[in-house]
Design a protein around this motif. Sequence first.
Motif, PDB file in Angstrom:
ATOM      1  N   HIS A  68       0.839  -1.197   0.000  1.00 27.49           N
ATOM      2  CA  HIS A  68       0.000   0.000   0.000  1.00 27.49           C
ATOM      3  C   HIS A  68       0.879   1.254   0.000  1.00 27.49           C
ATOM      4  O   HIS A  68       0.620   2.211  -0.736  1.00 27.49           O
ATOM      5  CB  HIS A  68      -0.928  -0.014   1.216  1.00 27.49           C
ATOM      6  CG  HIS A  68      -1.795   1.195   1.329  1.00 27.49           C
ATOM      7  ND1 HIS A  68      -2.851   1.442   0.476  1.00 27.49           N
ATOM      8  CD2 HIS A  68      -1.760   2.244   2.181  1.00 27.49           C
ATOM      9  CE1 HIS A  68      -3.426   2.583   0.800  1.00 27.49           C
ATOM     10  NE2 HIS A  68      -2.779   3.093   1.835  1.00 27.49           N
ATOM     11  N   GLU A  69       1.908   1.229   0.813  1.00 28.28           N
ATOM     12  CA  GLU A  69       2.845   2.353   0.887  1.00 28.28           C
ATOM     13  C   GLU A  69       3.537   2.587  -0.464  1.00 28.28           C
ATOM     14  O   GLU A  69       3.664   3.725  -0.914  1.00 28.28           O
ATOM     15  CB  GLU A  69       3.890   2.038   1.967  1.00 28.28           C
ATOM     16  CG  GLU A  69       4.800   3.149   2.324  1.00 28.28           C
ATOM     17  CD  GLU A  69       5.712   2.730   3.446  1.00 28.28           C
ATOM     18  OE1 GLU A  69       6.902   2.520   3.187  1.00 28.28           O
ATOM     19  OE2 GLU A  69       5.234   2.601   4.586  1.00 28.28           O
TER      20      GLU A  69
ATOM     21  N   GLN B 247       1.143   4.221  -2.855  1.00 29.83           N
ATOM     22  CA  GLN B 247       0.985   5.652  -2.558  1.00 29.83           C
ATOM     23  C   GLN B 247       2.181   6.447  -3.070  1.00 29.83           C
ATOM     24  O   GLN B 247       2.013   7.531  -3.637  1.00 29.83           O
ATOM     25  CB  GLN B 247       0.819   5.866  -1.053  1.00 29.83           C
ATOM     26  CG  GLN B 247      -0.528   5.456  -0.528  1.00 29.83           C
ATOM     27  CD  GLN B 247      -0.648   5.678   0.966  1.00 29.83           C
ATOM     28  OE1 GLN B 247       0.319   5.552   1.702  1.00 29.83           O
ATOM     29  NE2 GLN B 247      -1.839   6.030   1.413  1.00 29.83           N
TER      30      GLN B 247
ATOM     31  N   GLN C 114       1.970   6.819  -6.817  1.00 28.55           N
ATOM     32  CA  GLN C 114       0.968   7.810  -7.195  1.00 28.55           C
ATOM     33  C   GLN C 114       1.494   9.236  -6.972  1.00 28.55           C
ATOM     34  O   GLN C 114       1.202  10.134  -7.742  1.00 28.55           O
ATOM     35  CB  GLN C 114      -0.322   7.590  -6.416  1.00 28.55           C
ATOM     36  CG  GLN C 114      -1.061   6.352  -6.853  1.00 28.55           C
ATOM     37  CD  GLN C 114      -2.252   6.021  -5.973  1.00 28.55           C
ATOM     38  OE1 GLN C 114      -2.416   6.558  -4.880  1.00 28.55           O
ATOM     39  NE2 GLN C 114      -3.084   5.102  -6.446  1.00 28.55           N
TER      40      GLN C 114
END
Length: 173
Positions: A162-163, A166, A169
């Motif tokens: 998930h990190e 992010q 992005q």
Amino acid sequence: MPSSYQAPNRNSDEKSRTMSQTTQTNVSAEAVTVQKILDRKGGDMFAIRPQDTLGEAVKVLRDKRIGALVVTDANGTLQGILSERDIVRKLADTPGQTLPQKVEDVMTSEVQTCTPDDLLVSVLKRMTEGKFRHMPVTSDVGLAGMITIGDLVNYRLTELEHEALQLKQLIVG
């Protein structure tokens, strides 16, 4: 002639770090509790009685595809834990005579437990230092579930993915 890739080493000029290697991200994981794991996986666990045989325990372990069973009395009170490792050690000590033996003679009676409010980092440390992979979770009302070292690693890997997403992005825009 093209040069080949060479992995960075201690003497490399580049000292970049990923976000997962910063103090902040490593410390922030400490705020996560056992309850977060139980919320994801549920509180299901499988139990066996102390008077049952290792043969019965092995069948449950095989059929449920798990590595440990909590051992409870008729009231559901925790009496011990029986892991694959316990059984393998007994197999080595008593070849050909192990499966008829009672769970209570092989189980670990002094069980390390945690609560839903315990921090994952402290639980992981206890499991690593104690060299065990399964830990029952207890609450005021009794057994609340079982967590494994695999659950903890899986949780951290998911957080790292998930990190990374992010970060990607942020970079891409």
